[in-house]
Design a protein around this motif. Structure first.
Motif, PDB file in Angstrom:
ATOM      1  N   UNK A 154     -81.506 -32.711  -6.407  1.00 25.43           N
ATOM      2  CA  UNK A 154     -80.946 -32.547  -5.074  1.00 25.43           C
ATOM      3  C   UNK A 154     -80.340 -33.868  -4.607  1.00 25.43           C
ATOM      4  N   UNK A 155     -79.318 -33.814  -3.749  1.00 26.15           N
ATOM      5  CA  UNK A 155     -78.692 -35.047  -3.255  1.00 26.15           C
ATOM      6  C   UNK A 155     -79.714 -36.004  -2.651  1.00 26.15           C
ATOM      7  N   UNK A 156     -79.572 -37.300  -2.971  1.00 25.09           N
ATOM      8  CA  UNK A 156     -80.482 -38.310  -2.457  1.00 25.09           C
ATOM      9  C   UNK A 156     -81.637 -38.629  -3.380  1.00 25.09           C
ATOM     10  N   UNK A 157     -81.787 -37.865  -4.465  1.00 24.93           N
ATOM     11  CA  UNK A 157     -82.875 -38.091  -5.406  1.00 24.93           C
ATOM     12  C   UNK A 157     -82.494 -39.185  -6.403  1.00 24.93           C
ATOM     13  N   UNK A 158     -83.425 -40.109  -6.679  1.00 26.54           N
ATOM     14  CA  UNK A 158     -83.170 -41.156  -7.666  1.00 26.54           C
ATOM     15  C   UNK A 158     -83.602 -40.681  -9.044  1.00 26.54           C
ATOM     16  N   UNK A 159     -82.735 -40.876 -10.036  1.00 32.87           N
ATOM     17  CA  UNK A 159     -83.036 -40.484 -11.409  1.00 32.87           C
ATOM     18  C   UNK A 159     -82.874 -41.697 -12.320  1.00 32.87           C
ATOM     19  N   UNK A 160     -83.556 -41.663 -13.449  1.00 31.66           N
ATOM     20  CA  UNK A 160     -83.453 -42.721 -14.450  1.00 31.66           C
ATOM     21  C   UNK A 160     -83.087 -42.096 -15.785  1.00 31.66           C
ATOM     22  N   UNK A 161     -82.056 -42.635 -16.441  1.00 32.50           N
ATOM     23  CA  UNK A 161     -81.682 -42.131 -17.758  1.00 32.50           C
ATOM     24  C   UNK A 161     -82.616 -42.757 -18.790  1.00 32.50           C
TER      25      UNK A 161
ATOM     26  N   UNK B  37     -71.160 -32.766 -14.074  1.00 34.18           N
ATOM     27  CA  UNK B  37     -70.873 -32.095 -12.802  1.00 34.18           C
ATOM     28  C   UNK B  37     -71.657 -32.715 -11.642  1.00 34.18           C
ATOM     29  N   UNK B  38     -72.486 -33.707 -11.941  1.00 39.24           N
ATOM     30  CA  UNK B  38     -73.334 -34.318 -10.919  1.00 39.24           C
ATOM     31  C   UNK B  38     -72.820 -35.729 -10.631  1.00 39.24           C
ATOM     32  N   UNK B  39     -72.404 -35.963  -9.394  1.00 39.01           N
ATOM     33  CA  UNK B  39     -71.911 -37.291  -9.010  1.00 39.01           C
ATOM     34  C   UNK B  39     -73.066 -38.167  -8.538  1.00 39.01           C
ATOM     35  N   UNK B  40     -72.999 -39.463  -8.911  1.00 45.17           N
ATOM     36  CA  UNK B  40     -74.059 -40.396  -8.545  1.00 45.17           C
ATOM     37  C   UNK B  40     -73.455 -41.659  -7.954  1.00 45.17           C
ATOM     38  N   UNK B  41     -74.283 -42.414  -7.249  1.00 44.14           N
ATOM     39  CA  UNK B  41     -73.882 -43.738  -6.780  1.00 44.14           C
ATOM     40  C   UNK B  41     -75.104 -44.656  -6.837  1.00 44.14           C
ATOM     41  N   UNK B  42     -74.941 -45.896  -6.360  1.00 42.44           N
ATOM     42  CA  UNK B  42     -76.017 -46.887  -6.380  1.00 42.44           C
ATOM     43  C   UNK B  42     -76.626 -47.019  -7.781  1.00 42.44           C
ATOM     44  N   UNK B  43     -75.774 -47.150  -8.793  1.00 41.38           N
ATOM     45  CA  UNK B  43     -76.246 -47.299 -10.172  1.00 41.38           C
ATOM     46  C   UNK B  43     -76.732 -48.733 -10.386  1.00 41.38           C
ATOM     47  N   UNK B  44     -77.941 -48.894 -10.945  1.00 39.68           N
ATOM     48  CA  UNK B  44     -78.505 -50.217 -11.171  1.00 39.68           C
ATOM     49  C   UNK B  44     -79.549 -50.144 -12.271  1.00 39.68           C
ATOM     50  N   UNK B  45     -79.925 -51.301 -12.805  1.00 37.85           N
ATOM     51  CA  UNK B  45     -80.972 -51.333 -13.821  1.00 37.85           C
ATOM     52  C   UNK B  45     -82.273 -50.820 -13.208  1.00 37.85           C
ATOM     53  N   UNK B  46     -83.027 -50.073 -13.976  1.00 40.76           N
ATOM     54  CA  UNK B  46     -84.200 -49.396 -13.436  1.00 40.76           C
ATOM     55  C   UNK B  46     -85.207 -50.367 -12.823  1.00 40.76           C
ATOM     56  N   UNK B  47     -85.744 -49.968 -11.703  1.00 39.83           N
ATOM     57  CA  UNK B  47     -86.804 -50.746 -11.063  1.00 39.83           C
ATOM     58  C   UNK B  47     -88.047 -49.884 -10.872  1.00 39.83           C
ATOM     59  N   UNK B  48     -88.139 -48.806 -11.670  1.00 39.71           N
ATOM     60  CA  UNK B  48     -89.330 -47.959 -11.600  1.00 39.71           C
ATOM     61  C   UNK B  48     -90.544 -48.721 -12.113  1.00 39.71           C
ATOM     62  N   UNK B  49     -91.644 -48.565 -11.442  1.00 36.66           N
ATOM     63  CA  UNK B  49     -92.873 -49.246 -11.851  1.00 36.66           C
ATOM     64  C   UNK B  49     -93.365 -48.699 -13.187  1.00 36.66           C
ATOM     65  N   UNK B  50     -93.923 -49.553 -14.001  1.00 36.17           N
ATOM     66  CA  UNK B  50     -94.475 -49.128 -15.283  1.00 36.17           C
ATOM     67  C   UNK B  50     -95.674 -48.207 -15.044  1.00 36.17           C
TER      68      UNK B  50
END
Length: 486
Positions: free
Chosen positions: A33-40, A68-81
Motif C-alpha cells: 500500500x502507498x507509504x509502506x517501506x520495502x527492502x529489496x 507497475x509500482x512507483x517508489x520514492x525515497x530510495x536509500x541504502x537499507x537502514x532496517x535493524x538487524x
C-alpha cells in the motif's frame, strides 16, 4: 523510479500501486500500500522474480508486476538487524477460560447447539500455511474428495476424529475474500451461503503479519471462529514467541498454538472449536479502525456511514453487515448487486467514498487495505516477539549467495544436474540395475529349468519365459535408475 529498478539492499517507500482489477487488488492484499517501506532482498539469477521485505515478512514479485509500482525515497537499507535474543514460550488459557469475558457473551449469535447435534466447520487459511496437513490430522481417513458444485476447484470434506457429529470442509487456500479468483469466490460463497457453525482459521505463525489479513475478513462474517497458530514449534526453535493471551484478548477469538506436522495442540484446537460452535460465540471484535487516527479515522467514519446506509438491505439479503460495508467500500460488484441499492443510496454511497478518498489521499481499495495492515502492525507490535535468526537461516543465506548468485547460479545448476545424471546412469543406478538384472536372469533360468523338467506345453513355456519374464524383467531393470534419479 519503479520497484523493479531499485538495487539489492536498498529501501524504498511505495508511492503508487499500478495495475488494474485483480492484479492491483492482490498487490494491495499483499500489503503493498502507498507509504509502506520495502527492502529489496534478492533477485533471481535471471533477474526475475525479485524478493522484497515489508511489514515483517518477505514477498516475491514478478518483475513485470514490480514495474507497475512507483517508489520514492530510495536509500541504502537502514532496517535493524534481526535480534539474537531468545525468549521462553508463553502459556495460554485453557478451554473456555478467556470466554468468561463479557465481550464474548455480549456477542452471542443465537441459542446454543445441544451436545451431539450435527456441526459443520470450515477450514480456511492462506496457501502453504499447513491447511491440508491440519485437515488430515483432524479427519484421519474419514474424508472424501470432490469438487465444489459447478466449479473444478477441489473440495475435501471429513469427519473430525472422535466426534462423529462434527464435519469439516477444507476450503481452497486464499489470501483474502475478494471476488476475483475462482478459489476466492468458492470460499466466500461457501461461508456466506452454507453458514457453517464455526470457522477454523489456520495461520502460519512464522508469517503471522501476512496471514492475519484474511483473519480480519473472516471475523467480519460474525461466524464462531477459532484461530490455529500453526508452526509454533518453528517460532520457538528460533527463539521467538507469540503472546497468545494478549492476541486472544485483542482479537476476541480463541487462539490455539499448534504444530499440524507434529500433531501438537490438535486436541485442544478441536475442543475450542466445538465450544465456540455449540455456544455460538462469535468474534468479540469486528471493528479494526482507530477512530482517533487520521487515515484510520476517515476509514472508520466511511465504513460506519455505509453500514447505516445498507443495514436493512444487508439484513434482507442475509449478509453480515460489517462484511458488506467493507466490501462495498472496496468496490465489490457482487455484494453491491446482492444488496440491491436504489439510485439515491448508490449516489450517497459514491459521495461517502469520495469523501474517504479526499481525506486519506488514497483510493478506496488502498485505504481499506492500509487500515487493515495498520491494525495488524499494531497488533503484532504488542503480541509478537520476533525470533532471532536461526543457524539454519544463516546457513541458507550463505548458500544462496553462491547457489542463486548472478554469475554462479547457472554453473551450479548445471554442475548439480550433471552430478545427478552421472550418479544415476554411471554409478549408483547403473550398478543397482546390473544387480537387479542378474537377479532377474537367475529367477528366469530357474523358472525355465522348472518348466522344462515339468514338460509343460512349449507354447505356454514360451509365453512365460519369453513373454512374461523377458517383458517384465526388461521393465524392472530400469527401476533402480528411476528410483535413484528421484
Amino acid at each position: 523510479m519503479t520497484l523493479a529498478e531499485i538495487k539489492v539492499g536498498q529501501d524504498a517507500v511505495l508511492r503508487t500501486i499500478g495495475g488494474q482489477g485483480e492484479l492491483r487488488h492482490h498487490l494491495l492484499d499483499m500489503g503493498l500500500t502507498p507509504g509502506t517501506e520495502v527492502t529489496l532482498r534478492k533477485v533471481a539469477p535471471m533477474g526475475d522474480p525479485i524478493e522484497v521485505e515489508l511489514r515483517g515478512y518477505e514477498l516475491t514479485l514478478r518483475l513485470a508486476d514490480a514495474a507497475k509500482i512507483e517508489v520514492d525515497n530510495v536509500h541504502e537499507t537502514d532496517r535493524a538487524a534481526r535480534s539474537e535474543t531468545r525468549h521462553a514460550p508463553v502459556p495460554h488459557p485453557g478451554v473456555g477460560e478467556l470466554r468468561k469475558a463479557a465481550s464474548y457473551h455480549d456477542r452471542k449469535a443465537g441459542s446454543e447447539i445441544a451436545k451431539g447435534q450435527p456441526l459443520r466447520f470450515a477450514l480456511a487459511g492462506n496457501q502453504n500455511c499447513g491447511k491440508t496437513t491440519l485437515f488430515n490430522q483432524l479427519t484421519g481417513s474419514n474424508q472424501h474428495v470432490g469438487n465444489f458444485p459447478g466449479v473444478t476447484v477441489d473440495r475435501k470434506d471429513g469427519m473430525i476424529r472422535g466426534h462423529a457429529e462434527a464435519t469439516v470442509t477444507d476450503l481452497p487456500g486464499i489470501y483474502s475474500l475478494s471476488p476475483y479468483s475462482s478459489e476466492e469466490i468458492v470460499t466466500r460463497d461457501f461461508l456466506l451461503n452454507t453458514h457453517p457453525d464455526g470457522i477454523i482459521n489456520i495461520v502460519d505463525a512464522t508469517n503471522i503479519e501476512r496471514n492475519l489479513y484474511l483473519t480480519m475478513q473472516l471475523m467480519e462474517l460474525e461466524i464462531p471462529m477459532v484461530l490455529a497458530l500453526n508452526m509454533m514449534d518453528e517460532v520457538r526453535a528460533n527463539g521467538g514467541t507469540i503472546m497468545v493471551n494478549e492476541l486472544e484478548e485483542l482479537l476476541g477469538v480463541p487462539v490455539v498454538p499448534i504444530s499440524a506436522a507434529k500433531n501438537e495442540g490438535i486436541d485442544e484446537l478441536v475442543e475450542h472449536a466445538l465450544h465456540v460452535a455449540r455456544h455460538r460465540e462469535v468474534p468479540g471484535r469486528i471493528d479494526f479502525c482507530d477512530a482517533t487516527d487520521g487515515k484510520d479515522g476517515a476509514v472508520h467514519r466511511c465504513i460506519h456511514a455505509v453500514a447505516h446506509l445498507i443495514e436493512d438491505h444487508a439484513q434482507h439479503a442475509g449478509l453480515p453487515l460489517r462484511f458488506s460495508a467493507t466490501k462495498l467500500v472496496e468496490g465489490d460488484q457482487l455484494i453491491e448487486a446482492a444488496l440491491q441499492l436504489d439510485e439515491n443510496e448508490t449516489e450517497l454511497l459514491g459521495h461517502t467514498i469520495a469523501e474517504l478518498e479526499n481525506e486519506t489521499g488514497l483510493d478506496r481499495e488502498a485505504a481499506l487495505a492500509d487500515m487493515r495492515f495498520t491494525f495488524i502492525e499494531r497488533l503484532c507490535d504488542k503480541t509478537v516477539v520476533r525470533p532471532g535468526e536461526s543457524r539454519e537461516h544463516k546457513r541458507s543465506v550463505a548458500m544462496d549467495k553462491v547457489l542463486t548468485g548472478k554469475y554462479t547460479a547457472l554453473p551450479c545448476f548445471i554442475g548439480i544436474m550433471a552430478l545427478v545424471f552421472w550418479l544415476t546412469f554411471g554409478v549408483i543406478g547403473a550398478a543397482l540395475s546390473d544387480l537387479l538384472t542378474l537377479g532377474i536372469d537367475a529367477v528366469t533360468n530357474a523358472a525355465d529349468h522348472a518348466l522344462t523338467a515339468y514338460g509343460i506345453n512349449p507354447v505356454v513355456h514360451s509365453l512365460v519365459i519369453d513373454g512374461i519374464f523377458a517383458g517384465v524383467g526388461s521393465v524392472l531393470s530400469f527401476l533402480p535408475v528411476i528410483v535413484t534419479l528421484f
